[in-house]
Design a protein around this motif. Structure first.
Motif, PDB file in Angstrom:
ATOM      1  N   PHE A 205     -22.317 -47.743  99.052  1.00 52.43           N
ATOM      2  CA  PHE A 205     -23.393 -48.492  98.396  1.00 52.43           C
ATOM      3  C   PHE A 205     -23.720 -49.768  99.172  1.00 52.43           C
ATOM      4  CE2 PHE A 205     -22.400 -45.840  94.665  1.00 52.43           C
ATOM      5  CZ  PHE A 205     -23.695 -45.467  94.311  1.00 52.43           C
ATOM      6  N   ALA A 206     -22.704 -50.433  99.700  1.00 51.66           N
ATOM      7  CA  ALA A 206     -22.935 -51.661 100.479  1.00 51.66           C
ATOM      8  C   ALA A 206     -23.805 -51.374 101.696  1.00 51.66           C
ATOM      9  CB  ALA A 206     -21.601 -52.267 100.910  1.00 51.66           C
ATOM     10  N   LYS A 207     -23.511 -50.274 102.385  1.00 52.08           N
ATOM     11  CA  LYS A 207     -24.285 -49.927 103.585  1.00 52.08           C
ATOM     12  C   LYS A 207     -25.740 -49.631 103.259  1.00 52.08           C
ATOM     13  CE  LYS A 207     -20.556 -48.413 106.521  1.00 52.08           C
ATOM     14  NZ  LYS A 207     -19.785 -47.301 107.051  1.00 52.08           N
ATOM     15  N   GLN A 208     -26.004 -49.211 102.032  1.00 53.54           N
ATOM     16  CA  GLN A 208     -27.377 -48.960 101.599  1.00 53.54           C
ATOM     17  C   GLN A 208     -28.040 -50.226 101.044  1.00 53.54           C
ATOM     18  OE1 GLN A 208     -29.186 -46.039 101.835  1.00 53.54           O
ATOM     19  NE2 GLN A 208     -27.491 -45.439 103.156  1.00 53.54           N
ATOM     20  N   GLY A 209     -27.288 -51.336 101.040  1.00 54.33           N
ATOM     21  CA  GLY A 209     -27.833 -52.594 100.541  1.00 54.33           C
ATOM     22  C   GLY A 209     -27.877 -52.661  99.024  1.00 54.33           C
ATOM     23  N   GLN A 210     -27.158 -51.773  98.347  1.00 53.91           N
ATOM     24  CA  GLN A 210     -27.130 -51.742  96.889  1.00 53.91           C
ATOM     25  C   GLN A 210     -25.980 -52.623  96.390  1.00 53.91           C
ATOM     26  OE1 GLN A 210     -27.737 -47.862  95.060  1.00 53.91           O
ATOM     27  NE2 GLN A 210     -28.483 -47.075  97.019  1.00 53.91           N
ATOM     28  N   VAL A 211     -26.191 -53.921  96.514  1.00 56.36           N
ATOM     29  CA  VAL A 211     -25.160 -54.906  96.212  1.00 56.36           C
ATOM     30  C   VAL A 211     -24.677 -54.800  94.774  1.00 56.36           C
ATOM     31  CG1 VAL A 211     -24.630 -57.377  96.162  1.00 56.36           C
ATOM     32  CG2 VAL A 211     -26.141 -56.481  97.923  1.00 56.36           C
TER      33      VAL A 211
ATOM     34  N   SER B 221     -14.386 -56.439 102.386  1.00 59.83           N
ATOM     35  CA  SER B 221     -15.240 -56.427 103.579  1.00 59.83           C
ATOM     36  C   SER B 221     -16.545 -55.701 103.296  1.00 59.83           C
ATOM     37  CB  SER B 221     -14.512 -55.783 104.763  1.00 59.83           C
ATOM     38  OG  SER B 221     -13.436 -56.579 105.183  1.00 59.83           O
ATOM     39  N   SER B 222     -16.457 -54.606 102.542  1.00 64.66           N
ATOM     40  CA  SER B 222     -17.665 -53.868 102.165  1.00 64.66           C
ATOM     41  C   SER B 222     -18.581 -54.726 101.305  1.00 64.66           C
ATOM     42  CB  SER B 222     -17.297 -52.582 101.423  1.00 64.66           C
ATOM     43  OG  SER B 222     -16.585 -51.720 102.266  1.00 64.66           O
ATOM     44  N   ALA B 223     -17.995 -55.456 100.365  1.00 70.61           N
ATOM     45  CA  ALA B 223     -18.799 -56.345  99.519  1.00 70.61           C
ATOM     46  C   ALA B 223     -19.458 -57.432 100.372  1.00 70.61           C
ATOM     47  CB  ALA B 223     -17.935 -56.969  98.434  1.00 70.61           C
ATOM     48  N   MET B 224     -18.702 -57.985 101.317  1.00 67.45           N
ATOM     49  CA  MET B 224     -19.278 -59.017 102.193  1.00 67.45           C
ATOM     50  C   MET B 224     -20.404 -58.441 103.037  1.00 67.45           C
ATOM     51  SD  MET B 224     -15.983 -61.345 103.223  1.00 67.45           S
ATOM     52  CE  MET B 224     -14.882 -59.992 103.590  1.00 67.45           C
ATOM     53  N   HIS B 225     -20.229 -57.201 103.479  1.00 70.53           N
ATOM     54  CA  HIS B 225     -21.295 -56.540 104.241  1.00 70.53           C
ATOM     55  C   HIS B 225     -22.558 -56.422 103.383  1.00 70.53           C
ATOM     56  CE1 HIS B 225     -23.149 -53.837 107.136  1.00 70.53           C
ATOM     57  NE2 HIS B 225     -23.479 -53.077 106.101  1.00 70.53           N
ATOM     58  N   ALA B 226     -22.373 -56.053 102.124  1.00 73.85           N
ATOM     59  CA  ALA B 226     -23.525 -55.934 101.223  1.00 73.85           C
ATOM     60  C   ALA B 226     -24.227 -57.283 101.057  1.00 73.85           C
ATOM     61  CB  ALA B 226     -23.073 -55.395  99.859  1.00 73.85           C
ATOM     62  N   TRP B 227     -23.445 -58.342 100.884  1.00 73.86           N
ATOM     63  CA  TRP B 227     -24.047 -59.669 100.714  1.00 73.86           C
ATOM     64  C   TRP B 227     -24.797 -60.093 101.973  1.00 73.86           C
ATOM     65  CZ3 TRP B 227     -25.089 -60.905  96.200  1.00 73.86           C
ATOM     66  CH2 TRP B 227     -24.200 -60.755  95.138  1.00 73.86           C
TER      67      TRP B 227
ATOM     68  N   ALA C 249     -27.995 -58.282 102.268  1.00 73.46           N
ATOM     69  CA  ALA C 249     -28.965 -58.795 101.304  1.00 73.46           C
ATOM     70  C   ALA C 249     -29.425 -60.214 101.644  1.00 73.46           C
ATOM     71  CB  ALA C 249     -28.369 -58.758  99.902  1.00 73.46           C
ATOM     72  N   GLY C 250     -28.825 -60.813 102.682  1.00 76.31           N
ATOM     73  CA  GLY C 250     -29.212 -62.164 103.089  1.00 76.31           C
ATOM     74  C   GLY C 250     -28.548 -63.268 102.298  1.00 76.31           C
ATOM     75  N   ASN C 251     -27.568 -62.933 101.484  1.00 78.24           N
ATOM     76  CA  ASN C 251     -26.875 -63.938 100.675  1.00 78.24           C
ATOM     77  C   ASN C 251     -25.576 -64.323 101.388  1.00 78.24           C
ATOM     78  OD1 ASN C 251     -25.633 -65.525  98.745  1.00 78.24           O
ATOM     79  ND2 ASN C 251     -26.445 -64.302  97.039  1.00 78.24           N
ATOM     80  N   LEU C 252     -25.716 -65.158 102.403  1.00 82.02           N
ATOM     81  CA  LEU C 252     -24.585 -65.534 103.243  1.00 82.02           C
ATOM     82  C   LEU C 252     -23.585 -66.414 102.507  1.00 82.02           C
ATOM     83  CD1 LEU C 252     -26.552 -66.179 106.547  1.00 82.02           C
ATOM     84  CD2 LEU C 252     -25.390 -64.088 105.793  1.00 82.02           C
ATOM     85  N   ASP C 253     -24.072 -67.246 101.596  1.00 75.93           N
ATOM     86  CA  ASP C 253     -23.153 -68.083 100.824  1.00 75.93           C
ATOM     87  C   ASP C 253     -22.226 -67.218  99.977  1.00 75.93           C
ATOM     88  OD1 ASP C 253     -24.194 -70.425 101.869  1.00 75.93           O
ATOM     89  OD2 ASP C 253     -25.612 -70.705 100.219  1.00 75.93           O
ATOM     90  N   ARG C 254     -22.774 -66.175  99.391  1.00 77.15           N
ATOM     91  CA  ARG C 254     -21.944 -65.284  98.566  1.00 77.15           C
ATOM     92  C   ARG C 254     -20.945 -64.524  99.439  1.00 77.15           C
ATOM     93  NH1 ARG C 254     -22.374 -63.086  93.184  1.00 77.15           N
ATOM     94  NH2 ARG C 254     -20.255 -62.340  92.873  1.00 77.15           N
ATOM     95  N   ALA C 255     -21.386 -64.109 100.631  1.00 71.56           N
ATOM     96  CA  ALA C 255     -20.467 -63.421 101.547  1.00 71.56           C
ATOM     97  C   ALA C 255     -19.310 -64.339 101.927  1.00 71.56           C
ATOM     98  CB  ALA C 255     -21.213 -62.952 102.798  1.00 71.56           C
ATOM     99  N   ALA C 256     -19.632 -65.590 102.255  1.00 65.47           N
ATOM    100  CA  ALA C 256     -18.593 -66.552 102.637  1.00 65.47           C
ATOM    101  C   ALA C 256     -17.678 -66.866 101.453  1.00 65.47           C
ATOM    102  CB  ALA C 256     -19.228 -67.834 103.173  1.00 65.47           C
ATOM    103  N   SER C 257     -18.248 -66.953 100.252  1.00 63.62           N
ATOM    104  CA  SER C 257     -17.404 -67.243  99.084  1.00 63.62           C
ATOM    105  C   SER C 257     -16.490 -66.060  98.762  1.00 63.62           C
ATOM    106  CB  SER C 257     -18.246 -67.639  97.871  1.00 63.62           C
ATOM    107  OG  SER C 257     -18.957 -66.547  97.359  1.00 63.62           O
TER     108      SER C 257
END
Length: 181
Positions: free
Chosen positions: A49-55, A78-84, A87-95
């Motif tokens: 789902f992450a690879k499809q951008g379905q965060v 890591s998959s969740a961070m990839h999804a973020w 999706a362009g949500n870098l703050d969420r990926a870093a958090s």
């Protein structure tokens, strides 16, 4: 057991073929037949789902993991961070990376690299360099992949001279044979 292995293998196949819904259907079939999905089973589906951008769907599955007391792994996060990042949500990926450390789940080079790539694509070299420094402080090797993220971020930020200096520093630190190819 054999059933779980078969289910995991099919989920991987479905993930590789970019059909997260099929991967999830096999996860559900496993549950319906009385099986308990493993962290690996869930991680494959979260990744699909992450690879499809379905965060939202990836995060929903991670919540389900918690409800079933299946602790997420480095791969799951890591998959969740990839999804973020996708999706362009870098703050969420870093958090999410920070959350891993807070729960004492040590991120690896792939986890860091996922977030670094997102910051690089956004042209945020300070964030990428900070993550590389954090990796070093945690004893995680900064690889060519991570260094390339730094270069990409510097170039995208309009700092080609800084990128050239960084590349020169990289070449001085690398074994000579790697740069002669």
């Amino acid at each position: 057991d054999a059933e779980v292995s078969t289910q995991a293998a099919y989920a991987r196949l479905a993930s590789a073929s970019s059909t997260p819904e099929v991967a999830e259907s096999w996860l559900r079939r496993l549950q319906e037949t009385g099986g308990t999905p493993s962290v690996e089973n869930f991680s494959v589906v979260v990744d699909a789902f992450a690879k499809q951008g379905q965060v939202d769907k990836a995060l929903e599955l991670m919540e389900e993991m918690k409800d079933l007391e299946v602790p997420p792994s480095v791969v799951t996060y890591s998959s969740a961070m990839h999804a973020w990042t996708k999706a362009g949500n870098l703050d969420r990926a870093a958090s999410t990376l920070t959350k891993m450390m807070q729960i004492r789940l040590a991120p690896d080079g792939v986890a860091y690299g996922t977030v670094m790539d997102g910051f690089a694509k956004a042209g945020k070299p300070d964030d990428v360099i900070q993550m590389a420094e954090q990796m070093k402080a945690n004893g995680i090797p900064v690889t060519v992949r991570h260094q390339n993220s730094i270069l990409e971020a510097l170039v995208k930020a309009g700092k080609p001279n800084d990128a050239a200096r960084w590349l020169l520093q990289m070449s001085k630190r690398a074994p000579q044979s790697r740069w002669q190819r």
